[in-house]
Design a protein around this motif. Sequence first.
Motif, PDB file in Angstrom:
ATOM      1  N   ALA A 147       0.825  -1.204   0.000  1.00  0.00           N
ATOM      2  CA  ALA A 147       0.000   0.000   0.000  1.00  0.00           C
ATOM      3  C   ALA A 147       0.865   1.261   0.000  1.00  0.00           C
ATOM      4  O   ALA A 147       0.551   2.252  -0.676  1.00  0.00           O
ATOM      5  N   PHE A 148       1.954   1.228   0.766  1.00  0.00           N
ATOM      6  CA  PHE A 148       2.851   2.374   0.826  1.00  0.00           C
ATOM      7  C   PHE A 148       3.487   2.636  -0.546  1.00  0.00           C
ATOM      8  O   PHE A 148       3.583   3.786  -0.995  1.00  0.00           O
ATOM      9  N   VAL A 149       3.906   1.559  -1.236  1.00  0.00           N
ATOM     10  CA  VAL A 149       4.510   1.711  -2.563  1.00  0.00           C
ATOM     11  C   VAL A 149       3.496   2.292  -3.542  1.00  0.00           C
ATOM     12  O   VAL A 149       3.800   3.220  -4.306  1.00  0.00           O
ATOM     13  N   ALA A 150       2.260   1.746  -3.525  1.00  0.00           N
ATOM     14  CA  ALA A 150       1.228   2.225  -4.438  1.00  0.00           C
ATOM     15  C   ALA A 150       0.912   3.700  -4.174  1.00  0.00           C
ATOM     16  O   ALA A 150       0.769   4.499  -5.107  1.00  0.00           O
ATOM     17  N   ARG A 151       0.819   4.059  -2.908  1.00  0.00           N
ATOM     18  CA  ARG A 151       0.513   5.449  -2.561  1.00  0.00           C
ATOM     19  C   ARG A 151       1.665   6.374  -2.949  1.00  0.00           C
ATOM     20  O   ARG A 151       1.439   7.481  -3.467  1.00  0.00           O
ATOM     21  N   SER A 152       2.898   5.953  -2.731  1.00  0.00           N
ATOM     22  CA  SER A 152       4.063   6.785  -3.053  1.00  0.00           C
ATOM     23  C   SER A 152       4.177   7.021  -4.551  1.00  0.00           C
ATOM     24  O   SER A 152       4.473   8.128  -5.001  1.00  0.00           O
ATOM     25  N   LEU A 153       3.939   5.977  -5.335  1.00  0.00           N
ATOM     26  CA  LEU A 153       4.029   6.136  -6.787  1.00  0.00           C
ATOM     27  C   LEU A 153       2.895   7.002  -7.334  1.00  0.00           C
ATOM     28  O   LEU A 153       3.087   7.754  -8.292  1.00  0.00           O
ATOM     29  N   SER A 154       1.711   6.917  -6.699  1.00  0.00           N
ATOM     30  CA  SER A 154       0.600   7.758  -7.150  1.00  0.00           C
ATOM     31  C   SER A 154       0.822   9.221  -6.786  1.00  0.00           C
ATOM     32  O   SER A 154       0.233  10.119  -7.389  1.00  0.00           O
ATOM     33  N   GLU A 155       1.687   9.456  -5.777  1.00  0.00           N
ATOM     34  CA  GLU A 155       1.987  10.826  -5.344  1.00  0.00           C
ATOM     35  C   GLU A 155       3.397  11.238  -5.770  1.00  0.00           C
ATOM     36  O   GLU A 155       4.038  12.079  -5.129  1.00  0.00           O
ATOM     37  N   PHE A 156       3.888  10.639  -6.821  1.00  0.00           N
ATOM     38  CA  PHE A 156       5.292  10.841  -7.219  1.00  0.00           C
ATOM     39  C   PHE A 156       5.611  12.312  -7.490  1.00  0.00           C
ATOM     40  O   PHE A 156       6.652  12.826  -7.053  1.00  0.00           O
ATOM     41  N   ASP A 157       4.717  13.003  -8.195  1.00  0.00           N
ATOM     42  CA  ASP A 157       4.958  14.422  -8.504  1.00  0.00           C
ATOM     43  C   ASP A 157       5.045  15.254  -7.236  1.00  0.00           C
ATOM     44  O   ASP A 157       5.911  16.135  -7.107  1.00  0.00           O
ATOM     45  N   LYS A 185      10.780   9.300   2.377  1.00  0.00           N
ATOM     46  CA  LYS A 185       9.999   8.169   1.881  1.00  0.00           C
ATOM     47  C   LYS A 185      10.840   6.893   1.869  1.00  0.00           C
ATOM     48  O   LYS A 185      10.346   5.805   2.198  1.00  0.00           O
ATOM     49  N   MET A 186      12.119   7.022   1.472  1.00  0.00           N
ATOM     50  CA  MET A 186      12.991   5.844   1.461  1.00  0.00           C
ATOM     51  C   MET A 186      13.221   5.318   2.876  1.00  0.00           C
ATOM     52  O   MET A 186      13.278   4.102   3.101  1.00  0.00           O
ATOM     53  N   GLU A 187      13.333   6.230   3.845  1.00  0.00           N
ATOM     54  CA  GLU A 187      13.479   5.802   5.233  1.00  0.00           C
ATOM     55  C   GLU A 187      12.244   5.056   5.711  1.00  0.00           C
ATOM     56  O   GLU A 187      12.344   4.019   6.384  1.00  0.00           O
ATOM     57  N   ASP A 188      11.070   5.573   5.368  1.00  0.00           N
ATOM     58  CA  ASP A 188       9.820   4.894   5.747  1.00  0.00           C
ATOM     59  C   ASP A 188       9.728   3.526   5.087  1.00  0.00           C
ATOM     60  O   ASP A 188       9.325   2.541   5.721  1.00  0.00           O
ATOM     61  N   PHE A 189      10.100   3.471   3.826  1.00  0.00           N
ATOM     62  CA  PHE A 189      10.048   2.197   3.113  1.00  0.00           C
ATOM     63  C   PHE A 189      11.010   1.185   3.737  1.00  0.00           C
ATOM     64  O   PHE A 189      10.654   0.015   3.938  1.00  0.00           O
ATOM     65  N   ASN A 190      12.234   1.609   4.031  1.00  0.00           N
ATOM     66  CA  ASN A 190      13.215   0.700   4.623  1.00  0.00           C
ATOM     67  C   ASN A 190      12.753   0.187   5.987  1.00  0.00           C
ATOM     68  O   ASN A 190      12.993  -0.974   6.337  1.00  0.00           O
ATOM     69  N   ARG A 191      12.097   1.071   6.762  1.00  0.00           N
ATOM     70  CA  ARG A 191      11.590   0.648   8.076  1.00  0.00           C
ATOM     71  C   ARG A 191      10.518  -0.430   7.912  1.00  0.00           C
ATOM     72  O   ARG A 191      10.532  -1.449   8.610  1.00  0.00           O
TER      73      ARG A 191
END
Length: 341
Positions: free
Chosen positions: A209-219, A230-236
């Motif tokens: 869900a985090f990946v999908a949300r991040s890519l939809s908010e890429f701009d 975002k990378m820190e959140d993803f790594n956690r």
Amino acid sequence: MSQPPRFVFLHISRHPLAFAGIIFTGFVNGCASFLLPVSIGEFFTLHYHTGSSKGKLLNWMGVHINTLEQFMMFFIALLIVKAMATYLESIVTYRQGELFVKDIRERIFSAQMGWSTSDLTKRTYGKYLLRYSNDMKAVQGYLTKGMMAGIVNLIFLAMGLIILSRINMMLTLILFSLLLIAGMAIYILAHRQKPMISASRTSRSTLLAFVARSLSEFDRIKLKNIEYRKMEDFNRMSEELFQTNMRSNKMESLIESSTPFLIFSIIGILLWQMTLPYIHIGASNSLMIVLITLMMQGPLKKLLKVPGYLNKGKISLEKIEKLISQKKENVMPPLASPSIL
């Protein structure tokens, strides 16, 4: 195990002939599996004129072979029957598994299409993608490797115990008790694994869900220059998924290693029991019991894995059922047409 979700009962009620066919072909396959090695003993009796415990067992099973020509015809017929039964059991089981997940897939998408725009904006839709991938695999395993294969292998073990009871009732009762103890041990381990599986699924859903949300908010992420955060959140979350997966995998490995240990422990205990004075059994019959028990090893191994398949599938089915029931006013698509295959 607790009561299966309603989807399973609905599917079985719509495909009763297919399920009856799977059980019947499994029974025929089991008979052929026992008769093939047992019939070989009859060859030595006929060709070398020696006594054979396996040949005696064949007679006990109501099969009488008097010539080598009859043996060859019987052996070839068994090979053909086993090949056909194995193929039919496999293809019908696969078909039922695919029909099962096909129906659930369509129900999920229908339910999601019934969401309003406001409903969709309130949800992180990315995590629902797992319902179309990982959950479908677990659901299919629940039906095919859990329920259907469980019933077939249970029938195979029952046939083996019936044959063994004609050789020595006391050892058969001991074997039956040991099988119950082994089954209870695996069930306890699988029950302890269930919350670990659920935690792993939750972590995986959260990460997706985090990946999908991040890519939809890429701009927006690029505009605010928050890629590092975002990378820190993803790594956690990735680390959390790793830890939960490892906890589940450790229990899975324990169950996997326990299965062969329990099987050969059962054989060892049977051998020990044969040395005790209250067990009266000859050498040929002792060997026959060990050989038949070894023949039962494959189905027993599969049967001991059933609680794991049921656990994983039930977790997925419960999540899917909850997702679909969120919108009770949705019009559900019809179930797949009944089919004998």
